[in-house]
Scaffold this active site. Sequence first.
Site, PDB file in Angstrom:
ATOM      1  N   ASP A   1      53.695  -7.382  61.206  1.00 31.18           N
ATOM      2  CA  ASP A   1      52.643  -7.636  60.226  1.00 31.18           C
ATOM      3  C   ASP A   1      51.402  -6.876  60.668  1.00 31.18           C
ATOM      4  OD1 ASP A   1      51.462  -9.123  57.931  1.00 31.18           O
ATOM      5  OD2 ASP A   1      50.218 -10.012  59.504  1.00 31.18           O
TER       6      ASP A   1
ATOM      7  N   GLU B   1      56.194  -4.099  56.096  1.00 32.15           N
ATOM      8  CA  GLU B   1      55.883  -4.500  54.735  1.00 32.15           C
ATOM      9  C   GLU B   1      55.263  -3.324  53.994  1.00 32.15           C
ATOM     10  OE1 GLU B   1      53.705  -8.269  52.470  1.00 32.15           O
ATOM     11  OE2 GLU B   1      53.162  -7.744  54.528  1.00 32.15           O
TER      12      GLU B   1
ATOM     13  N   ASP C   1      49.557 -14.859  61.003  1.00 31.08           N
ATOM     14  CA  ASP C   1      50.123 -13.524  61.113  1.00 31.08           C
ATOM     15  C   ASP C   1      51.507 -13.539  61.748  1.00 31.08           C
ATOM     16  OD1 ASP C   1      47.784 -12.481  60.009  1.00 31.08           O
ATOM     17  OD2 ASP C   1      46.815 -12.368  61.962  1.00 31.08           O
TER      18      ASP C   1
END
Length: 394
Positions: free
Chosen positions: A184, A267, A349
Amino acid sequence: MKARYSYRFYPTDQQRQSLAQLFGCVRVVWNDALAICKQSEALPGYNQLSAMLTQAKKTEAREWLGSVSSVPLQQALRQLDVAYKNFFNSRNGKRKGKKMGSPTFKKKSNQQSATFASTAFKVFDGIVYLAKIGGLKPIWSRELPAAPSSVTAIKDAANRYFLSFVVEVEPVQVDAENQSIGIDLGIKTFAVMSDGSKVESPSYSKQDRKIRKLQKQLARQQKGSNRRRKTRLQIAKLHNQIADTRKDFLHKLSTKIVSENQAIVLEDLNVSGMVKNRKLARSISLQGWREFRMLCEAKSEKFGREFHVINRWEPTSQVCSDCGFKWGKLDLKIRTVQCLNCNAEHDRDENAAKNINQVGTGHCHDSKRMQRQSKTTSVASVSEASRITAPLGR
């Protein structure tokens, strides 16, 4: 697969003059060809532009183009032809990625480059011989893995010189310590891994403050003056310091991640939409998320790893990574969450990184709970003590 190996070199005064003449000729050939393309109804191809270049060398206005090697001039025309093909393919939807604009004219104050094909250069005893330039001695920080197919001489905006080689490399098979990892990405904490580790981003604030100050000074100075030229050079050097620091950080981090994990999951961030937030645009642009993704993807191919990018609409920060319960959107200042279903306490996170890893490796969230909590709830507020345990700043 092809890879680039870049090395810095320090030319002599004579070589610097020869390179300046070469860069100027390449720039003129590019700009002349681009002007012809813009004026023509039907876009001329490489063969037509090459014939025009041959005729131009016979005229009095462009006869000095014959004083440099013809290979970089022809390579400039090839690159222009490729640039137009990429532009049309991007406009027609045949090319993936961000939409590309049409080719632009080259400026003397920007980065200069000249590409030599295999017939116009030779590497012998650590010296690179370029046609009509002479022998250059780059700083060999590492060995070339194979014979290069081309070399590009580069002079950046801060007057630094580099040689960039294109070589063919074979994938390297190295055993991975871990099966997979989800990442992340953030601003202050650059990367939070699904295994709980965190990587802080380098600080660019000192150079960034100096750049802002010098840019204000540059805006007030007269165009073409020596003071403006000196200020522009100072700004270019500061930008290079930031770029070098970021590149070193991203290369080391991506190499470590790819070498230790068999599957890497990221992502798909909407960076172009995120930078529209004027308060965070500068900080986001300095991070280099796109460059990090490209490095991870390229090194995954080199080391035989699996690289996955999940959909940007996956609710990775809205779902419990343990039980799959969906609690809904959270305000950005909420850093710790306690699940209402399993009472597990999560770092925001780290929980998102675990969900990224699960989705990327095919382990979906609990479908029953996702159906039951299909609608996204309102943004949680700090007063909701049952859902939030620690509203900390990121």
